[in-house]
Scaffold this motif. Structure first.
Motif, PDB file in Angstrom:
ATOM      1  N   LEU A 186     -12.639   3.512  -2.028  1.00  0.00           N
ATOM      2  CA  LEU A 186     -11.801   3.436  -3.215  1.00  0.00           C
ATOM      3  C   LEU A 186     -12.403   2.409  -4.160  1.00  0.00           C
ATOM      4  CD1 LEU A 186      -9.072   4.050  -4.691  1.00  0.00           C
ATOM      5  CD2 LEU A 186      -8.147   2.087  -3.449  1.00  0.00           C
ATOM      6  N   PHE A 208     -12.336  -0.322  -6.864  1.00  0.00           N
ATOM      7  CA  PHE A 208     -11.244  -1.213  -7.245  1.00  0.00           C
ATOM      8  C   PHE A 208     -11.816  -2.390  -8.021  1.00  0.00           C
ATOM      9  CE2 PHE A 208      -7.343  -3.698  -6.624  1.00  0.00           C
ATOM     10  CZ  PHE A 208      -6.391  -2.696  -6.682  1.00  0.00           C
ATOM     11  N   THR A 209     -11.007  -2.945  -8.906  1.00  0.00           N
ATOM     12  CA  THR A 209     -11.417  -4.096  -9.703  1.00  0.00           C
ATOM     13  C   THR A 209     -10.355  -5.179  -9.608  1.00  0.00           C
ATOM     14  OG1 THR A 209     -12.632  -2.706 -11.265  1.00  0.00           O
ATOM     15  CG2 THR A 209     -12.003  -4.893 -12.029  1.00  0.00           C
ATOM     16  N   ASP A 222     -15.857  -6.018  -9.200  1.00  0.00           N
ATOM     17  CA  ASP A 222     -15.832  -4.571  -8.966  1.00  0.00           C
ATOM     18  C   ASP A 222     -16.350  -4.332  -7.555  1.00  0.00           C
ATOM     19  OD1 ASP A 222     -15.021  -3.652 -11.606  1.00  0.00           O
ATOM     20  OD2 ASP A 222     -16.986  -4.349 -12.268  1.00  0.00           O
ATOM     21  N   SER A 233      -6.348   8.806  -1.766  1.00  0.00           N
ATOM     22  CA  SER A 233      -6.953   7.557  -2.248  1.00  0.00           C
ATOM     23  C   SER A 233      -6.312   7.135  -3.566  1.00  0.00           C
ATOM     24  CB  SER A 233      -8.465   7.719  -2.405  1.00  0.00           C
ATOM     25  OG  SER A 233      -8.781   8.761  -3.301  1.00  0.00           O
ATOM     26  N   GLU A 234      -5.862   8.112  -4.352  1.00  0.00           N
ATOM     27  CA  GLU A 234      -5.201   7.791  -5.622  1.00  0.00           C
ATOM     28  C   GLU A 234      -3.916   7.009  -5.377  1.00  0.00           C
ATOM     29  OE1 GLU A 234      -6.183  11.012  -4.868  1.00  0.00           O
ATOM     30  OE2 GLU A 234      -7.969  11.037  -6.155  1.00  0.00           O
ATOM     31  N   GLY A 289      -4.639   3.441  -4.317  1.00  0.00           N
ATOM     32  CA  GLY A 289      -4.966   2.634  -5.492  1.00  0.00           C
ATOM     33  C   GLY A 289      -3.740   2.301  -6.321  1.00  0.00           C
ATOM     34  N   GLU A 290      -2.880   3.289  -6.550  1.00  0.00           N
ATOM     35  CA  GLU A 290      -1.677   3.070  -7.369  1.00  0.00           C
ATOM     36  C   GLU A 290      -0.726   2.077  -6.709  1.00  0.00           C
ATOM     37  OE1 GLU A 290       0.216   6.777  -8.420  1.00  0.00           O
ATOM     38  OE2 GLU A 290      -1.691   7.638  -9.092  1.00  0.00           O
ATOM     39  N   SER A 305      -1.469  -0.209  -4.488  1.00  0.00           N
ATOM     40  CA  SER A 305      -2.118  -1.532  -4.491  1.00  0.00           C
ATOM     41  C   SER A 305      -1.997  -2.195  -5.849  1.00  0.00           C
ATOM     42  CB  SER A 305      -3.597  -1.393  -4.108  1.00  0.00           C
ATOM     43  OG  SER A 305      -3.718  -0.868  -2.806  1.00  0.00           O
ATOM     44  N   GLU A 306      -2.292  -1.452  -6.912  1.00  0.00           N
ATOM     45  CA  GLU A 306      -2.171  -2.007  -8.269  1.00  0.00           C
ATOM     46  C   GLU A 306      -0.748  -2.459  -8.561  1.00  0.00           C
ATOM     47  OE1 GLU A 306      -3.781  -0.030 -11.733  1.00  0.00           O
ATOM     48  OE2 GLU A 306      -5.312   0.904 -10.471  1.00  0.00           O
TER      49      GLU A 306
END
Length: 105
Positions: free
Chosen positions: A4, A6-7, A16, A28-29, A32-33, A35-36
């Motif tokens: 994934l 990620f930044t 990055d 994976s989307e 990420g969502e 986690s953000e």
């Protein structure tokens, strides 16, 4: 292995990196969502409550993880072991990331 992108932006530093996902990751989307969203909620809380200690924050995260592990249908010990390994690997992923200074640094 799925990765994934990620930044992290923290104190005028941009990192990055690629987070190693578990082989059975469904989305994976969504990883990420989620986690953000959680990182943003924590950042907002810390800005409103700047005296919050790292120890208090880690305890809150431990309570969150313990609650989610307990209510999951999986073996608690196996999930905790997996989480510990993923956290260690995640730190390694971040350490291997591309670091760049931003802003007036």
């Amino acid at each position: 292995m799925k990765k994934l992108p990620f930044t992290i932006i923290h104190k005028n530093t941009n990192v990055d990196f690629f987070f190693d996902l578990h082989k059975e990751t469904k989305s994976s989307e969504q990883v990420g969502e989620i986690s953000e969203e959680l990182i943003n909620i924590i950042d907002k809380f810390i800005k409103k409550n700047p005296t919050t200690s790292d120890g208090d924050l880690f305890q809150a995260l431990a309570l969150l993880i313990a609650t989610r592990v307990y209510i999951s249908p999986f073996d608690n010990e196996k999930i905790l072991n997996m989480l510990f390994k993923m956290a260690k690997d995640g730190i390694s992923n971040i350490d291997s990331g591309k670091i760049s200074r931003i802003g007036n640094s």
